[in-house]
Write an enzyme that holds these catalytic residues in place. Structure first.
Site, PDB file in Angstrom:
ATOM      1  NE  ARG A  67      -3.233  -2.993   0.239  1.00 57.41           N
ATOM      2  CZ  ARG A  67      -3.885  -3.454  -0.745  1.00 57.41           C
ATOM      3  NH1 ARG A  67      -3.626  -3.158  -2.073  1.00 57.41           N
ATOM      4  NH2 ARG A  67      -4.421  -4.723  -0.556  1.00 57.41           N
ATOM      5  CE  LYS A  90      -2.743  -8.647   8.283  1.00 61.51           C
ATOM      6  NZ  LYS A  90      -2.696  -7.887   7.104  1.00 61.51           N
ATOM      7  CD  GLU A 143      -6.219  -8.390   5.493  1.00 56.27           C
ATOM      8  OE1 GLU A 143      -4.920  -8.059   5.237  1.00 56.27           O
ATOM      9  OE2 GLU A 143      -7.072  -7.746   5.157  1.00 56.27           O
ATOM     10  NE  ARG A 153      -1.944  -3.650  12.369  1.00 58.14           N
ATOM     11  CZ  ARG A 153      -2.585  -3.780  11.004  1.00 58.14           C
ATOM     12  NH1 ARG A 153      -2.487  -5.058  10.676  1.00 58.14           N
ATOM     13  NH2 ARG A 153      -3.105  -3.045  10.665  1.00 58.14           N
ATOM     14  CE  LYS A 174      -6.086  -2.148   9.475  1.00 53.79           C
ATOM     15  NZ  LYS A 174      -6.398  -2.404   8.252  1.00 53.79           N
ATOM     16  CG  ASP A 188      -8.699  -2.393   5.736  1.00 55.53           C
ATOM     17  OD1 ASP A 188      -7.912  -1.678   6.245  1.00 55.53           O
ATOM     18  OD2 ASP A 188      -8.639  -3.095   4.816  1.00 55.53           O
ATOM     19  CD  GLU A 202      -5.309  -0.415   1.281  1.00 60.37           C
ATOM     20  OE1 GLU A 202      -5.079  -0.386   2.881  1.00 60.37           O
ATOM     21  OE2 GLU A 202      -5.847  -1.623   1.078  1.00 60.37           O
ATOM     22  CD  GLU A 234     -18.019  11.470   2.989  1.00 63.09           C
ATOM     23  OE1 GLU A 234     -17.826  12.692   3.422  1.00 63.09           O
ATOM     24  OE2 GLU A 234     -18.610  10.805   3.857  1.00 63.09           O
TER      25      GLU A 234
HETATM   26  C1  GCV Z   1      -0.805  -5.022   5.560  1.00 60.85           C
HETATM   27  C2  GCV Z   1      -5.586  -3.900   4.594  1.00 60.85           C
HETATM   28  C3  GCV Z   1      -4.696  -3.839   3.424  1.00 60.85           C
HETATM   29  C4  GCV Z   1      -3.766  -4.791   3.602  1.00 60.85           C
HETATM   30  C5  GCV Z   1      -3.053  -4.707   4.784  1.00 60.85           C
HETATM   31  C6  GCV Z   1      -4.053  -5.022   5.960  1.00 60.85           C
HETATM   32  C7  GCV Z   1      -3.709  -4.771   7.341  1.00 60.85           C
HETATM   33  O1  GCV Z   1      -6.522  -4.935   4.309  1.00 60.85           O
HETATM   34  O2  GCV Z   1      -5.518  -3.878   2.260  1.00 60.85           O
HETATM   35  O3  GCV Z   1      -2.772  -4.499   2.526  1.00 60.85           O
HETATM   36  O4  GCV Z   1      -1.821  -5.719   5.032  1.00 60.85           O
HETATM   37  O5  GCV Z   1      -5.178  -3.866   5.879  1.00 60.85           O
HETATM   38  O6  GCV Z   1      -3.827  -3.594   8.014  1.00 60.85           O
HETATM   39  O7  GCV Z   1      -3.130  -5.596   8.078  1.00 60.85           O
END
Ligand code: GCV
Length: 720
Positions: A184, A305, A309, A342, A383, A388, A416, A552
């Site tokens: 990103r 993390k 994912e 995280r 976050k 996201d 992003e 936006e």
């Molecule tokens: C680093 C989103 C982004 C991913 C990122 C993820 C995260 O999904 O698209 O690229 O991964 O957030 O915050 O871990």
């Protein structure tokens, strides 16, 4: 470095200091940094580095230095409350900052990073208890410029609201086949890593640290949270590369953190398991961490993390995230390190047919039940929104759900989902809204207070009281953001995106700062003073102040989010994620659009908020327009609080947003000649793309909803 843009620290920013007599008193490496900065400025602008006993216009001194010159001594002798006024940290005095930090106290109670600034009898004085405070005080004087040497100014203490003000880099050593070198990243390659190895020449890294220190940032993590095979070795056999970065940034008060792979005991240690409760696993992490601190004594800690994912985590062993985080917190504790764990944990293999699973619920469902179980040096990093980093999301309910846990709030400076540094999108207004959100309503603490002093808030809850304002009690997790920096000449790809990086650091120090005043600060430092600066300042405000809302308007409507192209996330693709496993849907059909997250008929997500928000969001009558489709599925004819229907709002905002993007370009075209031609051309090239992309968004979104709904535009504009 000759071809690298100086961002907000051009030599000119030091003119006021460099043309005067400055005395620096104190010892220690950071004081040496202050001395070197002053000496460099004086060499350029004919000023003097004063010796003790000499007359000085500016005194930068540690409170422990003796003897202090009379003005500094007078400040030190002032009664405590005279010097403990609320500090905005704002250069112009127009920024509306909140009180800046720890409990009351003046000179002598400034802590590790605070300072007091005053001008008395024609001498400007900065006093600090510790060297880092002197460095931050120096940069405050830089921000003030000539104003620092005008009329006398009363003493003001300045302390950071957040103890940890951190930028995470999603940089890979190897160039990842899909994500490139910086995941990103929109500003070229990594400044830390090149061609599969450490960058070697760390001049750029040192310059970066200097820029960050000027904003107040004091920590960085240097590799991607998706820790791939090569990068996992930074923890062990490539640790020397991390140590070299730590050496480069240390003179600016910045500590280095490392993202680690939870399965490292297997991948690097040859163990059969990474089970957080296994003794051998614990011993491996303890020995590894001991080596890390033997190499980098001021190492900050780990970022993890896990179970997210595709990354490994404690779920594989039937353990909780508290078990995982506490394992690492335990081995870091003897050295004063922290683990940032995280909370971005959700099922990315969701069945789109199943409407009961809601990705927005996931972080709360996984983490809230664990409140109180995390060690003190485990920081749960959340976050700011539940999904996201979308252009518009509600504030994550996790932030209010874990009062007995140290929480850090994570923002995304890298754009992003907000135009990838091809679009102008000044994000400070969004971050201000997030930091100022009050989960318990007007009388409760805001998000900034929770990140600042989370456990203080928890104590007041445990006492049966209302959640009190935790501001000033520095045991929260702080503010973290994903950096937007790369090896690009302008650091951030889009030169105007530098303002986001600048604003992040300043907001982490003073969360109450006004975004417009912050932009003024950035403009004042970045662009040379001269007859054109006022005109340039006006143009930049017109282009940037409202740019987040403009973005936006022409992208996903009313808080519904996504609608971006899968994978790279740039540009419109309304149904791009609709039938995928990622859990990011809008559910548009011929009758309506939006996600029903109510308790009454939907996923129940609204119930994750305390009152009043759980009611406010639950009801169609009170849900704010800008989040309507995040919380509700409504017919196209539904009438918004604004009086418009949903469908007409979509058409109107998309036409208006694309038109505003065109206006932004026009403004910049008129500013040709007011800035360096190369910078002007870079911004112009980005604006051409922004205008093209905004039109594409407008046409795809409008066409999509016209075709779904069959409702014509009330104003008869062209929809394809
Ligand atoms: C680093 C989103 C982004 C991913 C990122 C993820 C995260 O999904 O698209 O690229 O991964 O957030 O915050 O871990």
């Amino acid at each position: 470095m000759t071809d690298v843009h100086p961002a907000w620290l051009p030599p000119e920013a030091f003119r006021a200091i460099g043309s005067r007599r400055t005395l620096v008193l104190g010892d220690g490496p950071l004081v040496e940094t202050v001395r070197a900065e002053v000496a460099q400025a004086c060499a350029r602008y004919d000023g003097t580095v004063a010796a003790p006993g000499d007359e000085a216009d500016l005194v930068l001194a540690l409170t422990t230095a003796t003897p202090l010159p009379p003005a500094a001594q007078a400040l030190l002798d002032e009664p405590a409350d005279a010097a403990s006024g609320a500090a905005t940290g704002a250069a112009s005095g127009t920024a509306s900052g909140a009180a800046s930090g720890a409990a009351s106290g003046a000179v002598g109670g400034l802590g590790d990073e605070g300072y007091v600034l005053a001008r008395l009898g024609g001498v400007t004085v900065v006093l600090a208890d510790a060297p880092a405070g002197l460095l931050y005080g120096l940069f405050h004087v830089v921000r003030l410029g000539e104003q620092a040497f005008g009329a006398d100014r009363p003493a003001r203490a300045h302390r950071p609201a957040m103890r940890r003000r951190m930028l995470d880099h999603w940089d890979n050593i190897d160039v990842h086949p899909v994500m490139g070198q910086v995941e990103r990243g929109y500003s070229g390659g990594s400044i830390f890593w090149r061609d599969g190895a450490a960058a070697g020449d760390l001049t750029r890294v040192r310059a970066y640290a200097r820029l960050l220190a000027a904003t107040g940032v004091n920590a960085i993590s240097v590799n991607n949270v998706n820790v791939h095979a090569t990068e996992a070795h930074l923890l062990t056999d490539r640790l020397g590369d991390v140590a070299a970065i730590a050496d480069a940034v240390r003179p600016y008060g910045i500590r280095v953190h490392l993202s680690v792979n939870f399965a490292s005991p297997i991948a690097l240690g040859g163990l059969a398991t990474a089970d957080p409760l296994d003794e051998d696993v614990r011993a491996w992490w303890a020995a590894t961490t001991e080596r890390v601190y033997a190499t980098i004594p001021d190492f900050g800690g780990y970022v993890v993390k896990a179970d997210s994912e595709g990354q490994p985590g404690p779920f594989a062993y039937g353990r909780t995230h508290a078990d995982g985080a506490n394992l690492l917190a335990g081995v870091l504790a003897p050295y004063g390190g922290v683990v940032h764990w995280r909370a971005f944990v959700y099922n990315h293999r969701q069945d789109w047919r199943d409407r009961s699973t809601d990705r927005a619920r996931a972080a709360f469902d996984h983490f809230a039940p664990l409140d109180g179980q995390f060690h003190d040096n485990a920081i749960v990093q959340v976050k700011h929104g539940p999904l996201d980093f979308q252009t518009r999301e509600p504030v994550s309910p996790v932030i209010a759900a874990m009062p007995a846990t140290r929480l850090a709030v994570e923002l995304q400076v890298t754009q992003e989902y907000t135009g990838q540094q091809r679009h102008v999108c000044y994000l400070a207004p969004m971050w201000r809204e997030v930091l100022g959100f009050r989960p318990w309503g007007q009388d409760g603490p805001d998000v900034a207070a929770l990140a600042t002093g989370g456990q203080a808030v928890s104590r007041s809850l445990a006492d049966g009281g209302r959640p009190a304002d935790g501001g000033g009690l520095a045991d929260g997790g702080g503010l973290v953001a994903v950096s937007n920096v790369g090896d690009d000449r302008y650091w951030t790809g889009h030169p105007l995106a530098q303002a986001n990086l600048y604003a992040f650091g300043r907001l982490a120090w003073v969360p109450g700062l006004d975004p417009t005043a912050l932009l003024d600060e950035w403009i004042g430092l970045t662009f040379a003073a001269g007859p054109d600066r006022e005109a340039l300042g006006r143009t930049l405000h017109e282009m940037m102040d409202g740019s987040w809302r403009t973005y936006e308007r022409y992208t996903a409507p009313l808080g519904v989010g996504f609608m971006v192209r899968p994978g790279h996330h740039y540009g419109p693709d309304v149904d791009g994620y609709e039938y995928t496993p990622w859990g990011t849907y809008h559910f548009a059909d011929r009758d309506g659009v939006g996600v029903d997250r109510t308790r009454a008929t939907g996923t129940g997500y609204t119930g994750q908020y305390p009152q009043p928000w759980s009611e406010v969001y639950e009801s169609l009558d009170t849900c704010p327009d800008e989040l309507l489709l995040f919380f509700h599925h409504v017919p196209y004819g539904h009438v918004l609080q604004s009086g418009s229907t949903v469908i007409q709002h979509i058409y109107d905002t998309h036409f208006a947003g694309a038109e505003q993007a065109a206006q932004t370009r026009l403004r910049w075209e008129k500013a040709e000649g007011l800035v360096d031609p190369a910078l002007w051309a870079r911004v112009k090239e980005r604006l051409d793309e922004q205008v093209r992309s905004a039109e594409e968004w407008r046409d795809q979104v409008n066409a999509y909803f016209f075709r779904k709904s069959g409702v014509p535009d009330a104003h008869g504009r062209r929809i394809h």
